[in-house]
Design an enzyme around this catalytic site. Structure first.
Site, PDB file in Angstrom:
ATOM      1  N   ARG A  53      38.123  38.036 -14.830  1.00 20.80           N
ATOM      2  CA  ARG A  53      38.313  38.327 -13.410  1.00 20.80           C
ATOM      3  C   ARG A  53      39.762  38.164 -12.966  1.00 20.80           C
ATOM      4  NH1 ARG A  53      34.042  35.273  -9.812  1.00 20.80           N
ATOM      5  NH2 ARG A  53      34.514  33.753 -11.403  1.00 20.80           N
ATOM      6  N   LYS A 152      23.167  35.230 -25.697  1.00 22.19           N
ATOM      7  CA  LYS A 152      21.931  34.805 -25.074  1.00 22.19           C
ATOM      8  C   LYS A 152      22.252  34.093 -23.763  1.00 22.19           C
ATOM      9  CE  LYS A 152      20.795  30.159 -26.074  1.00 22.19           C
ATOM     10  NZ  LYS A 152      21.894  29.392 -25.688  1.00 22.19           N
ATOM     11  N   HIS A 182      23.477  33.304 -32.384  1.00 17.75           N
ATOM     12  CA  HIS A 182      24.523  32.943 -33.352  1.00 17.75           C
ATOM     13  C   HIS A 182      23.953  32.212 -34.571  1.00 17.75           C
ATOM     14  CE1 HIS A 182      24.654  28.922 -31.427  1.00 17.75           C
ATOM     15  NE2 HIS A 182      25.255  28.515 -32.513  1.00 17.75           N
ATOM     16  N   LYS A 186      24.813  32.252 -39.190  1.00 19.91           N
ATOM     17  CA  LYS A 186      25.087  31.100 -40.062  1.00 19.91           C
ATOM     18  C   LYS A 186      24.679  31.445 -41.489  1.00 19.91           C
ATOM     19  CE  LYS A 186      24.314  27.628 -36.444  1.00 19.91           C
ATOM     20  NZ  LYS A 186      25.439  26.752 -36.261  1.00 19.91           N
ATOM     21  N   HIS A 244      17.097  30.279 -30.998  1.00 24.92           N
ATOM     22  CA  HIS A 244      17.461  29.838 -32.350  1.00 24.92           C
ATOM     23  C   HIS A 244      16.257  29.363 -33.162  1.00 24.92           C
ATOM     24  CE1 HIS A 244      21.274  30.181 -30.478  1.00 24.92           C
ATOM     25  NE2 HIS A 244      21.343  28.962 -29.964  1.00 24.92           N
ATOM     26  N   LYS A 342      19.017  16.912 -27.455  1.00 27.06           N
ATOM     27  CA  LYS A 342      20.408  16.477 -27.311  1.00 27.06           C
ATOM     28  C   LYS A 342      20.411  14.951 -27.378  1.00 27.06           C
ATOM     29  CE  LYS A 342      22.145  20.550 -25.227  1.00 27.06           C
ATOM     30  NZ  LYS A 342      22.841  21.279 -26.285  1.00 27.06           N
TER      31      LYS A 342
HETATM   32  C1  BG6 Z   1      23.689  27.099 -28.008  1.00 29.31           C
HETATM   33  C2  BG6 Z   1      23.074  26.224 -26.966  1.00 29.31           C
HETATM   34  O1  BG6 Z   1      23.035  28.345 -28.048  1.00 29.31           O
HETATM   35  O2  BG6 Z   1      23.576  26.470 -29.284  1.00 29.31           O
HETATM   36  C3  BG6 Z   1      23.729  24.863 -26.948  1.00 29.31           C
HETATM   37  O3  BG6 Z   1      23.216  26.834 -25.685  1.00 29.31           O
HETATM   38  C4  BG6 Z   1      23.717  24.249 -28.335  1.00 29.31           C
HETATM   39  O4  BG6 Z   1      23.094  23.993 -26.011  1.00 29.31           O
HETATM   40  C5  BG6 Z   1      24.248  25.228 -29.376  1.00 29.31           C
HETATM   41  O5  BG6 Z   1      24.522  23.082 -28.295  1.00 29.31           O
HETATM   42  C6  BG6 Z   1      24.048  24.692 -30.784  1.00 29.31           C
HETATM   43  O6  BG6 Z   1      24.717  25.505 -31.703  1.00 29.31           O
HETATM   44  P1  BG6 Z   1      25.236  24.921 -33.090  1.00 29.31           P
HETATM   45  O7  BG6 Z   1      25.813  26.114 -33.794  1.00 29.31           O
HETATM   46  O8  BG6 Z   1      26.250  23.870 -32.771  1.00 29.31           O
HETATM   47  O9  BG6 Z   1      24.036  24.343 -33.798  1.00 29.31           O
END
Ligand code: BG6
Length: 494
Positions: A53, A152, A182, A186, A244, A342
């Site tokens: 922006r 996402k 993502h 991996k 994930h 977490k």
């Molecule tokens: C993200 C989540 O998609 O993935 C986060 O929004 C999370 O909350 C993260 O911490 C974890 O990714 P990774 O690659 O560190 O396991």
């Protein structure tokens, strides 16, 4: 290389990155693009246009990217001349996607490039996905050879994900839409495919006849990480399980695809996702646990509780444990225990396959006692290894009876492939996006099947008014998460 399951095989010549001044772009996307550039994997003709922006000129933006590379890449990857040639690819265009302004400037900047393939990557708030797709269409930047990638979450439930998919789909055909999870980038997640389908050893046993249960754990030590405005109200179920963990589950449990093409792999994943049994109000309390961390200690350091970090009480779960069932022939009656949270004691993503005991213990009469059932533990991160626990005979003359002991067959992937640089998941995903390979991107029907299952859990939670239970930061979640699995005679692998 996993596949060339390419649908749109033409390489993009321009990458337009929305949200280019944001955290993900600075931390992951530019460092990943730089790594690809350094390794000679980007065509000389590829131009990267950052967009955000803020109004700024090309040089100011390049300076920002230079600083991001210095901050987020290991020192041994930074080479001054390479940084300069990388920055020379980069341009900038201010677009206010919310206000719908700036697209015409982008069209002018793109010039003749408008006639050649463009890849648009959205690293923006998800509410912008539909409006940006529409803005691009109106400015004619959604040509037949153009494609779009999105982070996402796609929506916040099934209905809203359908809306987003429809708005994006109105501008870009499904084989031009690249939805990012993502975890699929991996290496270790892709390796699950190799483990299952490049070996004869496991697949014949990969079913309800031989497997007692499966555990999938994605534990993080981090807390809110300053993402208050995003995370609160979202919670672990939508943030981690919807995407994930369900992708991991699908890869672990799907039927063998006929090839690693985008269609074959995604057809099998969606079939699996649609076979997940929906939770209902009458079983959700027995099959799920929500937790929220209170103050405690992680890795020896005191940390605040979630509500303290937030500054207000909240009903958002930072931990979830689920007992899931897949209603198909292969997995009849096999529980899949999923948990993510977490502020857990350690960062670890792990899949555990617990096999059934042997049908008859021939050693019982010679004093060997109980045999431990085989177990396979696949560590995805931070360690990358596969361990299989098997029974072996302890050496000796056995005058007091045969002694058997559980021993571990240990395959350390980090060790076996010690010379190989571990790539950032986004390097793989960006390259596949540029080259047009959709295999590691999530198809519309998968996202929608994922939401359908998640929505059922959320509806059931609402129906029974389920609130998160407290767990101390640095522990493995509320005690009810332990009870969830122990009621079935199993226990979490901590
Ligand atoms: C993200 C989540 O998609 O993935 C986060 O929004 C999370 O909350 C993260 O911490 C974890 O990714 P990774 O690659 O560190 O396991």
């Amino acid at each position: 290389m996993l596949s060339k399951g390419t649908n749109v095989s033409v390489k993009v010549e321009t990458l337009v990155l929305f949200g280019a001044t944001g955290d993900l772009a600075q931390r992951m996307l530019f460092p990943s693009l730089y790594n690809l550039h350094m390794d000679g994997l980007l065509a000389d003709t590829l131009t990267i246009v950052g967009s955000g922006r803020s109004a700024m000129d090309r040089d100011a933006f390049r300076a920002q990217v230079r600083a991001a590379l210095a901050e987020h890449l290991p020192a041994d990857r930074i080479d001054a001349a390479t940084v300069d040639t990388f920055l020379a690819r980069i341009d900038y265009c201010a677009i206010d996607a919310g206000a719908g302004t700036g697209y015409d400037d982008l069209a002018v900047l793109l010039g003749d490039r408008m006639n050649r393939p463009i890849g648009v990557y959205l690293s923006t708030p998800p509410s912008m996905f539909g409006p940006i797709a529409q803005g691009l269409k109106a400015a004619n930047i959604a040509c037949a050879e153009c494609r779009i990638a999105m982070e996402k979450p796609i929506g916040h439930d099934l209905a809203s994900s359908r809306d987003v998919n429809a708005q994006v789909g109105d501008a870009f055909a499904e084989d031009r839409v690249f939805r990012i999870d993502h975890y699929l980038g991996k290496e270790t997640v892709q390796n699950l495919l190799a483990l299952r389908f490049a070996n004869m050893l496991f697949e014949p046993l990969w079913n309800a006849q031989a497997i007692d249960h499966v555990q999938i754990t994605v534990a993080e030590t981090v807390g809110l990480e300053g993402r208050v405005s995003y995370y609160d109200g979202v919670g672990a179920l939508k943030d981690m399980v919807q995407n994930h963990m369900l992708q991991l589950l699908a890869i672990i449990a799907m039927e063998p695809p006929s090839s690693v093409s985008a269609t074959a792999v995604r057809d099998e994943k969606v079939k699996l996702l649609r076979s997940l049994r929906k939770m209902r109000a009458d079983d959700v309390k027995a099959h799920s646990v929500k937790g929220q961390y209170s103050s405690g200690a992680v890795n020896g350091a005191a940390v605040a509780g979630y509500a303290d970090e937030l500054g207000t009480p909240s009903n958002t779960e930072t931990f979830v444990a689920l007992k899931a069932f897949i209603d198909n022939w292969r997995w009849k009656g096999v529980p899949f225990y999923l948990r993510t949270g977490k502020r857990m004691p350690q960062r670890k993503s792990e899949v555990l396959i617990q096999f059934k005991p042997v049908p008859h213990n021939i050693f019982a009469r010679v004093g060997a006692g109980k045999l431990d059932a085989n177990m396979m533990i696949i560590n995805l991160q931070p360690e990358e290894n596969i361990r299989v626990k098997v029974m072996a005979k302890q050496p000796g003359l056995d005058r007091d009876g045969v002694k058997l002991k559980e021993v571990t067959m240990d395959v350390s992937l980090s060790h076996s492939f010690a010379g190989e640089r571990r790539r950032i998941a986004y390097e793989r995903l960006l390259l596949d996006f540029i080259e047009g390979d959709q295999t590691l991107f999530v198809r519309r029907d998968e996202v929608e099947a994922q939401w359908e299952w998640i929505d059922a859990i959320r509806d059931a939670w609402a129906a029974v008014d389920m609130a998160p239970q407290n767990y101390t930061a640095g522990s493995w979640g509320p005690s009810s998460a332990i009870a969830l699995i122990e009621r079935d005679g199993a226990s979490w692998h901590d």
